[in-house]
Design a protein around this motif. Structure first.
Motif, PDB file in Angstrom:
ATOM      1  N   MET A   1       0.681  -1.075   0.059  1.00 25.43           N
ATOM      2  CA  MET A   1      -0.002   0.128  -0.033  1.00 25.43           C
ATOM      3  C   MET A   1       0.892   1.278   0.061  1.00 25.43           C
ATOM      4  SD  MET A   1      -2.923   1.550  -0.213  1.00 25.43           S
ATOM      5  CE  MET A   1      -3.931   0.189  -0.042  1.00 25.43           C
ATOM      6  N   TRP A   2       2.136   1.257   0.640  1.00 19.59           N
ATOM      7  CA  TRP A   2       2.845   2.437   0.768  1.00 19.59           C
ATOM      8  C   TRP A   2       3.362   2.710  -0.760  1.00 19.59           C
ATOM      9  CZ3 TRP A   2       7.806   4.056  -0.139  1.00 19.59           C
ATOM     10  CH2 TRP A   2       8.193   5.069   0.527  1.00 19.59           C
ATOM     11  N   GLU A   3       4.024   1.632  -1.297  1.00 20.53           N
ATOM     12  CA  GLU A   3       4.014   1.953  -2.791  1.00 20.53           C
ATOM     13  C   GLU A   3       3.110   2.453  -3.683  1.00 20.53           C
ATOM     14  OE1 GLU A   3       7.349   2.053  -3.598  1.00 20.53           O
ATOM     15  OE2 GLU A   3       8.505   1.163  -1.797  1.00 20.53           O
ATOM     16  N   ILE A   4       1.926   1.867  -3.509  1.00 18.66           N
ATOM     17  CA  ILE A   4       0.914   2.302  -4.275  1.00 18.66           C
ATOM     18  C   ILE A   4       0.493   3.833  -4.113  1.00 18.66           C
ATOM     19  CG2 ILE A   4      -1.543   1.919  -4.642  1.00 18.66           C
ATOM     20  CD1 ILE A   4      -1.296  -1.078  -4.243  1.00 18.66           C
ATOM     21  N   LEU A   5       0.589   4.076  -3.001  1.00 16.75           N
ATOM     22  CA  LEU A   5       0.144   5.390  -2.487  1.00 16.75           C
ATOM     23  C   LEU A   5       1.249   6.467  -2.899  1.00 16.75           C
ATOM     24  CD1 LEU A   5      -1.128   5.317   1.259  1.00 16.75           C
ATOM     25  CD2 LEU A   5      -2.470   5.402  -0.717  1.00 16.75           C
ATOM     26  N   ASN A   6       2.516   5.990  -2.846  1.00 12.45           N
ATOM     27  CA  ASN A   6       3.638   6.637  -3.522  1.00 12.45           C
ATOM     28  C   ASN A   6       3.645   7.114  -4.894  1.00 12.45           C
ATOM     29  OD1 ASN A   6       6.025   8.171  -2.783  1.00 12.45           O
ATOM     30  ND2 ASN A   6       7.294   6.301  -3.094  1.00 12.45           N
ATOM     31  N   ILE A   7       3.149   6.190  -5.612  1.00  8.17           N
ATOM     32  CA  ILE A   7       3.026   6.117  -7.073  1.00  8.17           C
ATOM     33  C   ILE A   7       1.742   7.147  -7.546  1.00  8.17           C
ATOM     34  CG2 ILE A   7       2.322   4.921  -9.432  1.00  8.17           C
ATOM     35  CD1 ILE A   7       3.697   2.593  -7.982  1.00  8.17           C
ATOM     36  N   ILE A   8       0.406   6.832  -6.822  1.00  8.59           N
ATOM     37  CA  ILE A   8      -0.665   7.703  -7.089  1.00  8.59           C
ATOM     38  C   ILE A   8      -0.070   9.349  -6.811  1.00  8.59           C
ATOM     39  CG2 ILE A   8      -2.936   8.052  -6.291  1.00  8.59           C
ATOM     40  CD1 ILE A   8      -3.357   5.120  -5.965  1.00  8.59           C
ATOM     41  N   GLY A   9       0.429   9.466  -5.691  1.00  7.99           N
ATOM     42  CA  GLY A   9       0.505  10.779  -5.061  1.00  7.99           C
ATOM     43  C   GLY A   9       1.511  11.472  -5.870  1.00  7.99           C
ATOM     44  N   THR A  10       2.603  10.810  -6.319  1.00  5.04           N
ATOM     45  CA  THR A  10       3.571  11.208  -7.286  1.00  5.04           C
ATOM     46  C   THR A  10       3.007  11.951  -8.526  1.00  5.04           C
ATOM     47  OG1 THR A  10       5.351   9.975  -6.557  1.00  5.04           O
ATOM     48  CG2 THR A  10       5.758  10.932  -8.705  1.00  5.04           C
ATOM     49  N   ILE A  11       2.062  11.037  -9.229  1.00  2.00           N
ATOM     50  CA  ILE A  11       1.671  11.207 -10.561  1.00  2.00           C
ATOM     51  C   ILE A  11       0.678  12.478 -10.213  1.00  2.00           C
ATOM     52  CG2 ILE A  11      -0.173  10.514 -12.034  1.00  2.00           C
ATOM     53  CD1 ILE A  11       0.858   7.628 -11.873  1.00  2.00           C
ATOM     54  N   ALA A  12      -0.376  12.314  -9.168  1.00  2.00           N
ATOM     55  CA  ALA A  12      -1.304  13.616  -8.834  1.00  2.00           C
ATOM     56  C   ALA A  12      -0.470  14.909  -8.776  1.00  2.00           C
ATOM     57  CB  ALA A  12      -2.149  13.037  -7.658  1.00  2.00           C
ATOM     58  N   PHE A  13       0.453  14.789  -7.724  1.00  2.00           N
ATOM     59  CA  PHE A  13       1.084  16.152  -7.602  1.00  2.00           C
ATOM     60  C   PHE A  13       1.861  16.721  -8.708  1.00  2.00           C
ATOM     61  CE2 PHE A  13       0.885  16.091  -2.790  1.00  2.00           C
ATOM     62  CZ  PHE A  13       0.104  17.110  -2.777  1.00  2.00           C
ATOM     63  N   ALA A  14       2.669  15.697  -9.490  1.00  2.00           N
ATOM     64  CA  ALA A  14       3.329  16.078 -10.840  1.00  2.00           C
ATOM     65  C   ALA A  14       2.294  16.741 -11.559  1.00  2.00           C
ATOM     66  CB  ALA A  14       3.733  14.692 -11.453  1.00  2.00           C
ATOM     67  N   LEU A  15       1.127  16.232 -11.979  1.00  2.00           N
ATOM     68  CA  LEU A  15       0.144  16.894 -12.703  1.00  2.00           C
ATOM     69  C   LEU A  15      -0.418  18.120 -12.196  1.00  2.00           C
ATOM     70  CD1 LEU A  15      -2.093  13.833 -13.977  1.00  2.00           C
ATOM     71  CD2 LEU A  15      -0.625  15.204 -15.350  1.00  2.00           C
ATOM     72  N   SER A  16      -0.469  18.234 -11.005  1.00  2.00           N
ATOM     73  CA  SER A  16      -0.804  19.555 -10.138  1.00  2.00           C
ATOM     74  C   SER A  16       0.091  20.786 -10.527  1.00  2.00           C
ATOM     75  CB  SER A  16      -0.964  19.403  -8.708  1.00  2.00           C
ATOM     76  OG  SER A  16      -1.020  20.609  -7.854  1.00  2.00           O
ATOM     77  N   GLY A  17       1.396  20.276 -10.379  1.00  2.00           N
ATOM     78  CA  GLY A  17       2.527  21.272 -10.664  1.00  2.00           C
ATOM     79  C   GLY A  17       2.576  21.662 -12.238  1.00  2.00           C
ATOM     80  N   VAL A  18       2.105  20.690 -12.977  1.00  2.00           N
ATOM     81  CA  VAL A  18       2.332  21.131 -14.404  1.00  2.00           C
ATOM     82  C   VAL A  18       1.053  21.975 -14.788  1.00  2.00           C
ATOM     83  CG1 VAL A  18       1.555  20.028 -16.609  1.00  2.00           C
ATOM     84  CG2 VAL A  18       3.221  18.938 -15.299  1.00  2.00           C
ATOM     85  N   LEU A  19      -0.136  21.733 -14.194  1.00  2.00           N
ATOM     86  CA  LEU A  19      -1.336  22.626 -14.305  1.00  2.00           C
ATOM     87  C   LEU A  19      -0.882  23.921 -13.824  1.00  2.00           C
ATOM     88  CD1 LEU A  19      -3.975  22.826 -15.327  1.00  2.00           C
ATOM     89  CD2 LEU A  19      -4.969  22.258 -13.057  1.00  2.00           C
ATOM     90  N   GLN A 103       0.721   8.099   2.993  1.00  2.00           N
ATOM     91  CA  GLN A 103       1.968   7.499   2.889  1.00  2.00           C
ATOM     92  C   GLN A 103       2.891   8.207   3.957  1.00  2.00           C
ATOM     93  OE1 GLN A 103       4.761   9.252   1.310  1.00  2.00           O
ATOM     94  NE2 GLN A 103       5.585   7.790  -0.332  1.00  2.00           N
ATOM     95  N   GLY A 104       2.579   9.371   4.479  1.00  2.00           N
ATOM     96  CA  GLY A 104       3.631  10.152   5.305  1.00  2.00           C
ATOM     97  C   GLY A 104       3.367   9.537   6.665  1.00  2.00           C
ATOM     98  N   ALA A 105       2.043   9.037   7.061  1.00  2.00           N
ATOM     99  CA  ALA A 105       1.817   8.626   8.294  1.00  2.00           C
ATOM    100  C   ALA A 105       2.196   7.109   8.404  1.00  2.00           C
ATOM    101  CB  ALA A 105       0.133   8.778   8.537  1.00  2.00           C
ATOM    102  N   LEU A 106       2.083   6.483   7.379  1.00  2.00           N
ATOM    103  CA  LEU A 106       2.570   5.055   7.294  1.00  2.00           C
ATOM    104  C   LEU A 106       4.120   4.962   7.379  1.00  2.00           C
ATOM    105  CD1 LEU A 106       0.387   3.787   4.243  1.00  2.00           C
ATOM    106  CD2 LEU A 106       0.335   2.701   6.607  1.00  2.00           C
TER     107      LEU A 106
END
Length: 208
Positions: A1-19, A103-106
């Protein structure tokens, strides 16, 4: 779950930064810089806080590659960002907030750190990257705006840090809850109670 959250969060925040970068009309390099800072800034700040070497970020090669691919695709095909519906990347930022705070809490819980550290790690991982992004873009940071933002990171910080939630399903429910609550706070303009000092009208200076 930690790795999954890492991937999802990275993609979401990367897109947020691009936007945000595209709204501010940055060039390609500016898009990459803002996207990387948004995606990895929170983890770097968290590591500094809890004593993990920041150099561990450089061991995340696959995540860096994923972020580059996502940002490049968004830059070449900006139409994929139009379905966000909410202004200023709030949709992607909400996903990043939910996934990275959990992810940070985990991460803190896996190191055997106390509840206070889990709460701080959830808050900084969930909001750190977005905070640096907004400062670099010359915007008022989202976590300082009136809609409830950083307070939602208390949910994963407390529930995961206290050991009340330990399963993957529980962590996933927390992520979904934080995302939905953050979006709801924007749509319906929820905010925490505010207090203002009384102003003496006789000595009050005129507004600019």
């Amino acid at each position: 779950m930690w790795e999954i959250l890492n991937i999802i969060g990275t993609i979401a925040f990367a897109l947020s930064g691009v936007l945000v970068a595209m709204e501010e009309r940055y060039d390609l390099m500016g898009v990459y810089i803002l996207g990387f800072i948004t995606a990895f800034g929170g983890g770097a700040i968290r590591n500094l806080l809890i004593g993990v070497p920041v150099t561990e970020l450089w061991d995340q090669g696959p995540l860096f590659i994923t972020a580059v691919l996502v940002m490049t695709a968004a830059f070449l095909f900006p139409g994929i960002l139009k379905w966000t519906l909410l202004k200023r990347g709030v949709f992607f930022d909400a996903i990043g907030l939910g996934t990275f705070s959990a992810q940070g809490a985990l991460f803190a819980a896996s190191m055997g750190l106390p509840l206070s550290a889990a709460i701080a790690a959830a808050a900084l991982t969930g909001t750190g990257g977005g905070m640096v992004r907004d400062v670099l873009a010359g915007r008022k940071p989202l976590f300082l705006q009136k809609e409830i933002y950083i307070a939602w990171t208390l949910i994963p910080g407390v529930l995961i840090g206290s050991g009340f939630v330990t399963s993957d399903i529980g962590a996933f429910i927390i992520v979904v809850s934080v995302v939905l609550l953050r979006l709801a706070s924007v749509v319906w303009q929820w905010h925490l109670p505010q207090r203002r000092l009384p102003v003496d009208e006789k000595t009050r200076e005129p507004d600019d």
